[in-house]
Each structure stands twice: as C-alpha cells, then as structure tokens.
Design an enzyme around this catalytic site. Structure first.
Site, PDB file in Angstrom:
ATOM      1  N   GLU A 116       0.843  -1.198   0.000  1.00 32.51           N
ATOM      2  CA  GLU A 116       0.000   0.000   0.000  1.00 32.51           C
ATOM      3  C   GLU A 116       0.872   1.239   0.000  1.00 32.51           C
ATOM      4  OE1 GLU A 116      -2.678  -0.315   3.305  1.00 32.51           O
ATOM      5  OE2 GLU A 116      -3.760  -2.012   2.471  1.00 32.51           O
ATOM      6  N   HIS A 241      -8.456  10.059   4.004  1.00 32.36           N
ATOM      7  CA  HIS A 241      -8.239   8.988   3.035  1.00 32.36           C
ATOM      8  C   HIS A 241      -8.506   9.555   1.654  1.00 32.36           C
ATOM      9  CE1 HIS A 241      -8.312   5.209   0.926  1.00 32.36           C
ATOM     10  NE2 HIS A 241      -7.884   4.602   2.018  1.00 32.36           N
ATOM     11  N   ARG A 288      -0.676   9.167   1.987  1.00 31.70           N
ATOM     12  CA  ARG A 288      -2.055   9.635   1.902  1.00 31.70           C
ATOM     13  C   ARG A 288      -2.191  11.154   1.917  1.00 31.70           C
ATOM     14  NH1 ARG A 288      -4.933   5.112   5.854  1.00 31.70           N
ATOM     15  NH2 ARG A 288      -4.887   3.437   4.319  1.00 31.70           N
ATOM     16  N   HIS A 349     -10.533  10.245   7.781  1.00 29.59           N
ATOM     17  CA  HIS A 349     -10.311   8.802   7.905  1.00 29.59           C
ATOM     18  C   HIS A 349      -9.702   8.387   9.236  1.00 29.59           C
ATOM     19  CE1 HIS A 349      -9.678   4.728   6.545  1.00 29.59           C
ATOM     20  NE2 HIS A 349      -8.365   4.821   6.676  1.00 29.59           N
ATOM     21  N   ARG A 384      -0.223   8.816   9.530  1.00 27.99           N
ATOM     22  CA  ARG A 384      -0.174   7.372   9.737  1.00 27.99           C
ATOM     23  C   ARG A 384       0.188   6.640   8.448  1.00 27.99           C
ATOM     24  NH1 ARG A 384      -4.160   3.017   9.183  1.00 27.99           N
ATOM     25  NH2 ARG A 384      -5.542   4.562   8.267  1.00 27.99           N
TER      26      ARG A 384
END
Length: 541
Positions: A116, A241, A288, A349, A384
């Site tokens: 990811e 997100h 992100r 998110h 994160r």
C-alpha cells in the site's frame, strides 16, 4: 452503582483484545466492556486495507518497516515507539491467528502479502477487502469463551469518574475510578466503578461529515479524557483517506481501499489525465497526505467535485477475487469497473493525535489507559502509514495488559459517588440536534479540512464557540440524551482540532496550512537571495 475490576470503553480491536487477555489471566476478576452501539460496531469492523507486519524476512526487514513509518510520520514519530510496535507486530498477529483469524494465503499456504501507499515492501496482511470485519469476528468469538467478560451494548459513557474533588491541591494524586454511564434503551443513569479503566473508543471522523468512519466515531473518549484533565496531543493531524466513494451526499462514505491502487488502479481528473505523475514520483502510491492534497488541488483547479479511480485496465477476475466487497458495492452503485471509473474524494479517515499515553498505554491520569485510534502513542507522527493502525491497537492492548498484570494485585481505594438527579425535562428536539451537527460538520470541512489557513481557522473557532455556548445552555435546561452527548463531544473535539491547528507553525504530514507554506517559501527565497548576494559580492572582490 456497579463495581468491576476492569472497565473498557469501546468494542473495537483494541478494547476486545485487551478484554480477552485480562479475562484469560484473571479468571476470578470481572471485565466489563461498554459500547454505545451494538458490540460489533466500531472502526475496526470497516477497516478494509489490512494489517502491516514483517513476515518475510528474506524480502523485508523490521528496519525497512520502521523507516517507512518514520518517513510517513514526517519527522514527528517517536522512534522508540515505532521500533517497539514494528518488532512486536508479528507476535501479536500470530496470536490473533491462533485465536482463529483467517488471512489470505497463496497456493503454498503462506500469507499473501500486499503493498500500500508509503510501504517499500509487500507486507500487508488481508482477509480479502474486509480485514477489519474478520478481526472483529475473531475477537467477539473469543470473548464468548470467558464467563468473566460482560459486554454492555447500547450504553453511553458520559464522563470519567475521578477523585479530583478530593485532590484539588495535588493534581498528581488525581485518578480515574470508572465512568458515568447511560443505558440508551431504558434511559437510566448509573456509575461503573473500576480499579482500571481503558478508553478504546475509536476516532473522530463524524466531526467532518464526509468520512470513512461509522456513525459511532464522534470522539467521545477524547472529549471525556480532556474534560477529566488528561493530556491530549496533536489533534491537528487528521488523515484524510484520498479515495472515498463520492455520491454527492453528506455522511459515511464507502472507502475504496488503498490496496486497490497498490493493485494498479490509476487516479484521473475529470479530463482523464493521470495527474499523480505531476505530484510525486511514487504516483498513486505516495503517502495519503500527498495524494489527498493532489486530489484537492485537481478538484479546485478544474472546479469539479471529485476525481476518479480507473480500474478498466486491470484483470477483472483477479480484482473480483481480491476486492469482492469493493466490486459488489460499485455494482450496486451502477459502476461497472470494466468500463466505468469510480468517483472518489478525500474523506476524514484517521486521527493521528489523541489522548497522550506512554509505552504502557498509561495516560496522565492514574489508573486510566487508552489504546487504539483515540490514543496518541507517537507511532504515527504527523501522518499514519497505511495499515499501521490495527497493528498499533493489538500491540498497545498487549502492553496495557502486561502493565496491569504487574499492578492488578494492588488495592485501589474508590471514593463513594452519587449521581445528581433532577426533574428537568428530557431534550427531545432531534431535528435541532441534527441541524447543529450538520452545521458543525460543514464548518470543519470548509475551514479546517485537507488544506487550511489561519483566517479560515479563526472563522471556524468563532463559529464552533457559538455552538459550544448553545449546547452548554441546553445542558443547564434539560436532561441529556445520547444524541446531545455525542454532539457535545464532537464540538469539544472540533475545538481541540482548531486550537491545535492555530498553534502549529509548520506543515507536517497530514497538516497543511497554506499560510505556513507561503511563509516557508518566502523564508527559502530570502535565504536564496541572501546566498546569491554573498556570491555576487565575492565575485566582485
């Protein structure tokens, strides 16, 4: 009044893992889990992406996972915490698997590892695209094996119970002794007194309205801890997100997992351009915060409400196999992935800040712990890294358990407490609460969202303060209901986000302020001009 040995507020991965461990070790003690919705309703349940952990030491390493986490955190991670979580992660996942969790495996029976955004290696463990639901299922099944665990669904934790009145002159002696609770079905109020209390109450996504979080994510634990004078940190770092399904409506948005971009999906603007090529060398797999700001920029530049995720070039058979939930949801929304692009927008998110805890999950209040998204551990820093959240929840639940294991034999004197009752009418204007909630969400999206500036934040501060004063007046005139409590907590969290945003003077990770960017650019230009003038003077000499 109810007495218990261990009180856990929240029934996601963090809270349930802790409950299982405590119940297994202390079979003679009582573990009570309070949750305001059904026992399975939590952010954990909706986690699609997976859990990041190093399982293939031939192709990956702890150091690489640590470095990826530090990079995503943009210089604000606690390196010792990062090392502790990453190195303990595989052990906690093996434990979860031993409890019955099923994760995807390859033809050789080994864990099928995905990749990811922000990760340099394939290390994401999945259960197709419903990993969180599998974790929740496993833990709830495990809970049933212990008679000393009691779950109270549809019970709202109002505030923490402390001995602050007895220790006005010595704040170091202030301790948490449980919580005030409301039974949402009967409307009864009561206290639960506990030797140890843990907040595992999840995130704050509903404060923004457009969010991947469920309706229960209203920041209750953080607001409760703050009112009890526990320390809270870094509330400005909201991770948006990049790819939540956009249907033009306010409310919970279906999350289109980052793993789909890891699988090869492209982001395109309304003109069909693959725009991430212009923003970051990692393109769709950038962190992100970068992807969210790129999408925000494209939407604003082209005056369009969303961008698109293009899967048309991918192998549909493989896609259906790996992402069945996403595939079926898109079909239900009349999106055929063979030919249609998925409309997406950034949505609130994950909160990277929260209630400050140490390596053992201890807050600044005695006998009060926190874990999961409501806590600030230092793992995430300013942003994160994808799929590190469930990892953090499992590791910190274990850390709290091990600490409590050493302290549980000690006596914890509890002061007697009575709940004040009154004859005030119950506030029942549901429409008024809903309208104020929508107003708060609009304020936060417009003035404290993906990209911020100081003028907007000041506007937000004034408007949220008006909402706060309105609510305080209602609290004096009426008995409370859970909707009013939730709104109260959301306003408290919004105030913290704005306050922390106004004091952040540099852009880091998930926090981006245009004014800081301009000041930084001017400072850089000033240094370059000064350097150039020195070179010019030197050349003349």
């Amino acid at each position: 009044m109810i007495k218990t040995d261990f009180l856990i507020i929240g029934s996601g991965a963090a809270g349930l893992t802790l409950a299982v461990k405590l119940a297994a070790k202390f079979s003679h003690k009582k573990v009570m889990v309070v949750t305001k919705a059904g026992q399975a309703e939590s952010n954990t349940k909706y986690a699609q992406g997976g859990i990041a952990a190093v399982f293939n030491l031939k192709k990956d390493s702890y150091q690489q996972h640590i470095q990826d986490t530090l990079n995503a955190g943009d210089g604000l991670c606690d390196k010792k915490v990062v090392e502790m979580v990453i190195k303990n992660g595989p052990l906690r996942l093996k434990e979860l698997i031993s409890w019955g969790a099923n994760f995807d495996t390859n033809s050789n029976g080994k864990l099928n590892l995905g990749k990811e955004g922000g990760h340099s290696k394939y290390r994401i463990i999945h259960h197709k695209d419903t990993t969180g639901n599998e974790v929740e299922r496993t833990l709830l099944a495990r809970i049933k094996k212990f008679k000393n665990i009691e779950i109270l669904p549809h019970h709202f934790a109002i505030d923490l119970l402390t001995n602050v009145l007895q220790n006005k002159k010595n704040s170091k002696k202030v301790a948490c002794q449980g919580a005030y609770i409301m039974d949402q079905i009967s409307g009864d109020f009561f206290t639960i007194q506990a030797d140890f209390t843990t907040l595992a109450s999840g995130g704050i996504g509903q404060v923004y309205g457009h969010t991947t979080n469920p309706k229960v994510a209203t920041g209750d634990g953080i607001a409760m801890a703050y009112r009890a004078k526990a320390k809270v940190k870094d509330m400005e770092f909201i991770q948006f997100h990049p790819t939540a399904f956009y249907d033009g409506k306010n409310g919970v948005s279906f999350l289109i997992s980052e793993a789909l971009r890891g699988f090869g999906a492209y982001l395109r603007n309304k003109n069909g351009e693959r725009f991430m090529l212009n923003y970051d060398m990692r393109t769709e797999l950038a962190s992100r915060d970068i992807v969210s700001r790129a999408i925000h920029s494209e939407m604003k530049k082209l005056k369009h409400n969303n961008v698109y995720l293009d899967c048309t070039h991918l192998n549909m058979d493989d896609l259906r196999l790996k992402f069945p939930n996403i595939y079926q949801t898109c079909i239900s929304k009349n999106i055929d992935l063979k030919k249609d692009w998925i409309p997406v927008v950034p949505a609130a998110h994950y909160l990277c800040g929260g209630i400050m805890v140490d390596k053992n999950g201890k807050t600044s209040l005695k006998n009060l712990f926190a874990c999961g998204e409501c806590s600030y551990t230092g793992l995430h820093g300013a942003n994160r890294l994808a799929s590190n959240s469930l990892l953090e929840a499992l590791v910190y639940a274990d850390r709290i358990f091990k600490y409590v294991n050493k302290k549980a034999a000690l006596p914890h004197p509890v002061s007697s407490v009575t709940i004040k009752t009154n004859n005030l009418p119950t506030y029942q204007n549901a429409n008024s609460i809903l309208q104020q909630k929508i107003k708060l969400q609009r304020i936060m999206r417009n003035y404290a969202g993906v990209v911020r500036n100081y003028n907007d934040l000041k506007i937000a501060a004034l408007q949220v303060e008006k909402l706060h004063k309105t609510l305080e007046k209602l609290f004096q005139e009426y008995k409370f209901n859970s909707a009013l409590y939730e709104l109260r907590n959301m306003v408290e969290v919004a105030r913290l986000i704005i306050e922390h945003s106004l004091t952040r003077k540099e852009n880091k990770g998930g926090y981006f302020n245009k004014d800081n960017a301009i000041l930084s650019q001017r400072k850089t230009e000033s240094i370059l001009n000064w350097t150039l003038s020195l070179k010019t003077k030197a050349a003349k000499k």
